[in-house]
Design a protein around this motif. Structure first.
Motif, PDB file in Angstrom:
ATOM      1  N   SER A  88       4.304  53.577 -68.625  1.00 42.49           N
ATOM      2  CA  SER A  88       3.116  54.253 -69.103  1.00 42.49           C
ATOM      3  C   SER A  88       1.845  54.498 -68.303  1.00 42.49           C
ATOM      4  CB  SER A  88       2.553  53.437 -70.072  1.00 42.49           C
ATOM      5  OG  SER A  88       1.328  53.813 -70.862  1.00 42.49           O
ATOM      6  N   GLY A  89       1.576  55.843 -68.164  1.00 37.69           N
ATOM      7  CA  GLY A  89       0.288  56.180 -67.365  1.00 37.69           C
ATOM      8  C   GLY A  89      -1.140  55.503 -67.887  1.00 37.69           C
ATOM      9  N   ARG A  90      -1.067  54.974 -69.041  1.00 39.95           N
ATOM     10  CA  ARG A  90      -2.131  54.533 -69.653  1.00 39.95           C
ATOM     11  C   ARG A  90      -2.379  52.945 -69.216  1.00 39.95           C
ATOM     12  NH1 ARG A  90      -1.802  55.168 -75.852  1.00 39.95           N
ATOM     13  NH2 ARG A  90       0.101  54.425 -75.514  1.00 39.95           N
ATOM     14  N   VAL A  91      -1.334  52.360 -68.910  1.00 39.39           N
ATOM     15  CA  VAL A  91      -1.247  51.085 -68.789  1.00 39.39           C
ATOM     16  C   VAL A  91      -1.462  50.684 -66.962  1.00 39.39           C
ATOM     17  CG1 VAL A  91      -0.022  48.815 -68.630  1.00 39.39           C
ATOM     18  CG2 VAL A  91       0.145  50.400 -70.426  1.00 39.39           C
ATOM     19  N   ASN A  92      -2.536  49.957 -66.823  1.00 38.37           N
ATOM     20  CA  ASN A  92      -3.248  49.826 -65.468  1.00 38.37           C
ATOM     21  C   ASN A  92      -2.291  48.406 -64.626  1.00 38.37           C
ATOM     22  OD1 ASN A  92      -6.015  50.640 -66.772  1.00 38.37           O
ATOM     23  ND2 ASN A  92      -5.000  51.899 -65.341  1.00 38.37           N
ATOM     24  N   GLY A  93      -2.046  47.473 -65.721  1.00 37.30           N
ATOM     25  CA  GLY A  93      -1.394  46.170 -65.166  1.00 37.30           C
ATOM     26  C   GLY A  93      -0.650  45.627 -66.354  1.00 37.30           C
ATOM     27  N   LEU A  94       0.155  44.483 -66.133  1.00 36.61           N
ATOM     28  CA  LEU A  94       1.098  43.914 -67.016  1.00 36.61           C
ATOM     29  C   LEU A  94       0.708  42.369 -66.872  1.00 36.61           C
ATOM     30  CD1 LEU A  94       4.564  45.360 -65.921  1.00 36.61           C
ATOM     31  CD2 LEU A  94       3.035  46.225 -67.787  1.00 36.61           C
ATOM     32  N   ILE A  95       0.442  41.712 -68.194  1.00 40.14           N
ATOM     33  CA  ILE A  95       0.337  40.299 -68.253  1.00 40.14           C
ATOM     34  C   ILE A  95       1.248  39.689 -69.177  1.00 40.14           C
ATOM     35  CG2 ILE A  95      -1.567  40.582 -69.626  1.00 40.14           C
ATOM     36  CD1 ILE A  95      -2.797  38.207 -68.208  1.00 40.14           C
ATOM     37  N   ALA A  96       1.848  38.645 -68.949  1.00 35.73           N
ATOM     38  CA  ALA A  96       2.719  38.132 -69.583  1.00 35.73           C
ATOM     39  C   ALA A  96       2.180  37.203 -70.872  1.00 35.73           C
ATOM     40  CB  ALA A  96       3.739  36.928 -69.209  1.00 35.73           C
ATOM     41  N   VAL A  97       2.721  37.078 -72.029  1.00 33.55           N
ATOM     42  CA  VAL A  97       2.041  36.310 -72.986  1.00 33.55           C
ATOM     43  C   VAL A  97       2.267  34.884 -72.773  1.00 33.55           C
ATOM     44  CG1 VAL A  97       2.344  35.548 -75.409  1.00 33.55           C
ATOM     45  CG2 VAL A  97       2.503  37.906 -74.938  1.00 33.55           C
ATOM     46  N   ILE A 122       1.074  39.813 -63.927  1.00 34.62           N
ATOM     47  CA  ILE A 122       0.551  38.462 -63.969  1.00 34.62           C
ATOM     48  C   ILE A 122       1.146  37.535 -64.786  1.00 34.62           C
ATOM     49  CG2 ILE A 122      -1.865  37.273 -64.264  1.00 34.62           C
ATOM     50  CD1 ILE A 122      -2.904  40.050 -64.209  1.00 34.62           C
ATOM     51  N   GLY A 123       1.606  36.344 -64.051  1.00 34.55           N
ATOM     52  CA  GLY A 123       2.234  35.295 -65.021  1.00 34.55           C
ATOM     53  C   GLY A 123       2.814  34.363 -63.827  1.00 34.55           C
ATOM     54  N   TRP A 140       7.386  44.773 -54.967  1.00 34.16           N
ATOM     55  CA  TRP A 140       6.142  44.800 -55.494  1.00 34.16           C
ATOM     56  C   TRP A 140       5.533  43.492 -55.286  1.00 34.16           C
ATOM     57  CZ3 TRP A 140       5.733  45.752 -61.530  1.00 34.16           C
ATOM     58  CH2 TRP A 140       5.828  47.272 -61.837  1.00 34.16           C
ATOM     59  N   VAL A 141       4.123  43.433 -54.964  1.00 33.44           N
ATOM     60  CA  VAL A 141       3.193  42.310 -54.776  1.00 33.44           C
ATOM     61  C   VAL A 141       2.927  42.028 -56.188  1.00 33.44           C
ATOM     62  CG1 VAL A 141       0.882  41.500 -53.846  1.00 33.44           C
ATOM     63  CG2 VAL A 141       2.514  42.907 -52.337  1.00 33.44           C
ATOM     64  N   THR A 142       3.003  40.652 -56.548  1.00 37.28           N
ATOM     65  CA  THR A 142       2.644  40.115 -58.028  1.00 37.28           C
ATOM     66  C   THR A 142       1.932  39.003 -57.816  1.00 37.28           C
ATOM     67  OG1 THR A 142       4.473  38.780 -57.960  1.00 37.28           O
ATOM     68  CG2 THR A 142       4.936  41.118 -58.916  1.00 37.28           C
ATOM     69  N   ILE A 143       1.333  38.619 -59.176  1.00 42.56           N
ATOM     70  CA  ILE A 143       0.149  37.648 -59.154  1.00 42.56           C
ATOM     71  C   ILE A 143       0.881  36.269 -59.929  1.00 42.56           C
ATOM     72  CG2 ILE A 143      -2.074  37.157 -60.025  1.00 42.56           C
ATOM     73  CD1 ILE A 143      -1.908  39.563 -58.136  1.00 42.56           C
ATOM     74  N   HIS A 144       0.732  35.324 -59.365  1.00 42.13           N
ATOM     75  CA  HIS A 144       1.273  33.905 -59.873  1.00 42.13           C
ATOM     76  C   HIS A 144      -0.246  33.495 -60.537  1.00 42.13           C
ATOM     77  CE1 HIS A 144       2.160  29.872 -59.818  1.00 42.13           C
ATOM     78  NE2 HIS A 144       3.646  30.276 -59.956  1.00 42.13           N
ATOM     79  N   GLY A 145      -0.287  33.684 -61.950  1.00 38.35           N
ATOM     80  CA  GLY A 145      -1.383  33.210 -62.563  1.00 38.35           C
ATOM     81  C   GLY A 145      -1.351  33.086 -63.918  1.00 38.35           C
ATOM     82  N   ASP A 163      -8.680  28.992 -63.142  1.00 37.25           N
ATOM     83  CA  ASP A 163      -9.706  29.306 -62.158  1.00 37.25           C
ATOM     84  C   ASP A 163     -10.022  30.484 -62.006  1.00 37.25           C
ATOM     85  OD1 ASP A 163     -11.503  28.177 -59.741  1.00 37.25           O
ATOM     86  OD2 ASP A 163     -10.173  29.881 -58.853  1.00 37.25           O
ATOM     87  N   GLU A 164     -11.238  30.843 -62.453  1.00 35.44           N
ATOM     88  CA  GLU A 164     -11.843  32.322 -62.574  1.00 35.44           C
ATOM     89  C   GLU A 164     -11.787  32.952 -61.330  1.00 35.44           C
ATOM     90  OE1 GLU A 164     -15.239  35.191 -64.849  1.00 35.44           O
ATOM     91  OE2 GLU A 164     -14.810  33.037 -65.548  1.00 35.44           O
ATOM     92  N   GLY A 165     -12.425  32.356 -60.354  1.00 38.97           N
ATOM     93  CA  GLY A 165     -12.770  32.885 -59.254  1.00 38.97           C
ATOM     94  C   GLY A 165     -11.355  33.346 -58.575  1.00 38.97           C
ATOM     95  N   SER A 166     -10.271  32.597 -58.218  1.00 40.22           N
ATOM     96  CA  SER A 166      -9.316  32.944 -57.396  1.00 40.22           C
ATOM     97  C   SER A 166      -8.624  34.004 -58.613  1.00 40.22           C
ATOM     98  CB  SER A 166      -8.351  31.674 -57.396  1.00 40.22           C
ATOM     99  OG  SER A 166      -8.012  31.169 -58.476  1.00 40.22           O
ATOM    100  N   PHE A 167      -8.642  34.231 -59.878  1.00 35.72           N
ATOM    101  CA  PHE A 167      -7.995  34.853 -60.577  1.00 35.72           C
ATOM    102  C   PHE A 167      -8.409  36.152 -60.268  1.00 35.72           C
ATOM    103  CE2 PHE A 167      -7.836  37.152 -64.674  1.00 35.72           C
ATOM    104  CZ  PHE A 167      -6.290  37.465 -64.955  1.00 35.72           C
ATOM    105  N   LEU A 168      -9.822  36.395 -60.714  1.00 31.68           N
ATOM    106  CA  LEU A 168     -10.464  37.842 -60.271  1.00 31.68           C
ATOM    107  C   LEU A 168     -10.282  38.410 -58.790  1.00 31.68           C
ATOM    108  CD1 LEU A 168     -13.691  37.526 -62.578  1.00 31.68           C
ATOM    109  CD2 LEU A 168     -11.520  38.425 -63.227  1.00 31.68           C
ATOM    110  N   ALA A 169     -10.246  37.345 -57.886  1.00 34.60           N
ATOM    111  CA  ALA A 169     -10.111  37.829 -56.529  1.00 34.60           C
ATOM    112  C   ALA A 169      -8.806  38.322 -56.332  1.00 34.60           C
ATOM    113  CB  ALA A 169     -10.194  36.400 -55.574  1.00 34.60           C
ATOM    114  N   ALA A 170      -7.785  37.882 -57.031  1.00 32.43           N
ATOM    115  CA  ALA A 170      -6.604  38.321 -56.916  1.00 32.43           C
ATOM    116  C   ALA A 170      -6.206  39.688 -57.508  1.00 32.43           C
ATOM    117  CB  ALA A 170      -5.307  37.572 -57.325  1.00 32.43           C
TER     118      ALA A 170
END
Length: 326
Positions: A88-97, A122-123, A140-145, A163-170
């Motif tokens: 989807s072009g409307r979706v910018n990122g994916l986050i797992a439940v 993200i997950g 793919w570079v992904t986010i362990h968070g 940890d909000e700081g490392s999450f937003l930085a990533a």
């Protein structure tokens, strides 16, 4: 090859990292459930936290028909949801439940596809399966968070939260590096540069023998898990060692392994096991970082980027390049 001879180890291949676009305020996240279902209250709390962080969310156009045993839905529905949001072009990122179990079921269906546009995935926990697959097959570079119902639901800076700081930085920083204090304990001192890879120990181990087996040479290897006895951690680490997965690694970051206490007083701890097996590698190593499964505010680590591990005291991880692009 003569009968009884051992096959040569697979030569590592060069992966060209493909970075997703940064998730700036206002970005839309597709919420995926490739593994197990989540508690409704946790789900709602996590969505509320994403809203506080100024993210919108997309849910699947057609809701799941319902949980399928210990899966969030049938294999077909979970696969369709993942493709819907990656395409989807409307979706910018994916986050797992949440994690749990089941992401491995959709990998065979993805193997024949070329997923062209990388998006922040993200997950942690069972999502390690998808992250390794997307690294090995697509770069793919992904986010362990944190996930919607596993970290974000509790909120920032609290037990069971993130940890909000490392999450937003990533997920937002598009300039060069930043530092993440590891809040752990150095077992082997030193400094090392490498590609940050890994995730949940059990899921890293289960890639062995698959077409998406994690290549670890040149890596700063992240390993974390929960609910394992020390001897089970020992077995997993020995399996990885005997499979050659510690050959040529540059450093190790280990989680704090909650709910992994020894069965009786005086028997080896997970720390003891890691120090004995991994300490022999003589590479910088930090144990007890709050990554992945942890009761402390969870740190977020980008996977697939260059980093420098400074193993001294509580340890510091320097992220040498952004995980996302403008």
């Amino acid at each position: 090859m003569k009968q009884g001879s051992r096959s040569l180890p697979r030569m590592p291949r060069k992966i060209r990292p493909r970075k997703p676009r940064a998730l700036k305020p206002g970005a839309m996240l597709g919420v995926i459930a490739p593994a197990s279902p989540a508690d409704d209250a946790k789900w709602v709390a996590g969505l509320k936290e994403l809203k506080r962080l100024k993210y919108g969310v997309f849910l699947r156009d057609e809701p799941f028909s319902g949980p399928d045993g210990y899966f969030a839905a049938s294999e077909e529905e979970r696969h369709a949801e993942f493709l819907e949001f990656t395409d989807s072009g409307r979706v910018n990122g994916l986050i797992a439940v949440r994690g749990g179990y089941g992401s491995n079921y959709i990998l065979d269906r993805l193997s024949g596809r070329s997923i062209q546009t990388p998006k922040c995935l993200i997950g942690f926990s069972d999502i390690t399966t998808l992250q390794i697959f997307l690294w090995e097959k697509c770069g793919w570079v992904t986010i362990h968070g944190p996930m919607v119902a596993a970290g974000l639901d509790a909120g920032p800076g609290v037990q069971g939260g993130y940890d909000e700081g490392s999450f937003l930085a990533a997920i937002r920083k598009t300039e060069s590096g930043w530092y993440i204090p590891m809040q752990g304990e150095t077992i082997r001192t030193g400094e090392a540069n490498g590609t940050l890879l890994g995730g949940c120990l059990t899921l890293v181990e289960t890639t062995l023998g698959t077409p998406w087996e994690l290549g670890t040479r040149g890596a700063i290897l992240v390993l974390e898990d929960r609910g394992m006895r020390p001897w089970q951690v020992d077995r997993a680490l020995m399996h990885l060692k005997q499979a050659g997965k510690f050959d040529g690694i540059r450093g190790v970051v280990l989680g704090d392994f909650p709910e992994c206490e020894p069965p009786m007083a005086g028997s080896p701890t997970v720390r003891d096991v890691c120090a004995r097996i991994l300490g022999a590698l003589d590479v910088p190593m930090v144990f007890g970082a709050p990554v992945g499964h942890t009761k402390r505010p969870m740190l977020t680590l980008p996977l697939g980027i260059k980093a420098r591990l400074r193993a001294k005291g509580e340890g510091v991880l320097e992220i040498l390049e952004p995980a996302v692009v403008p």
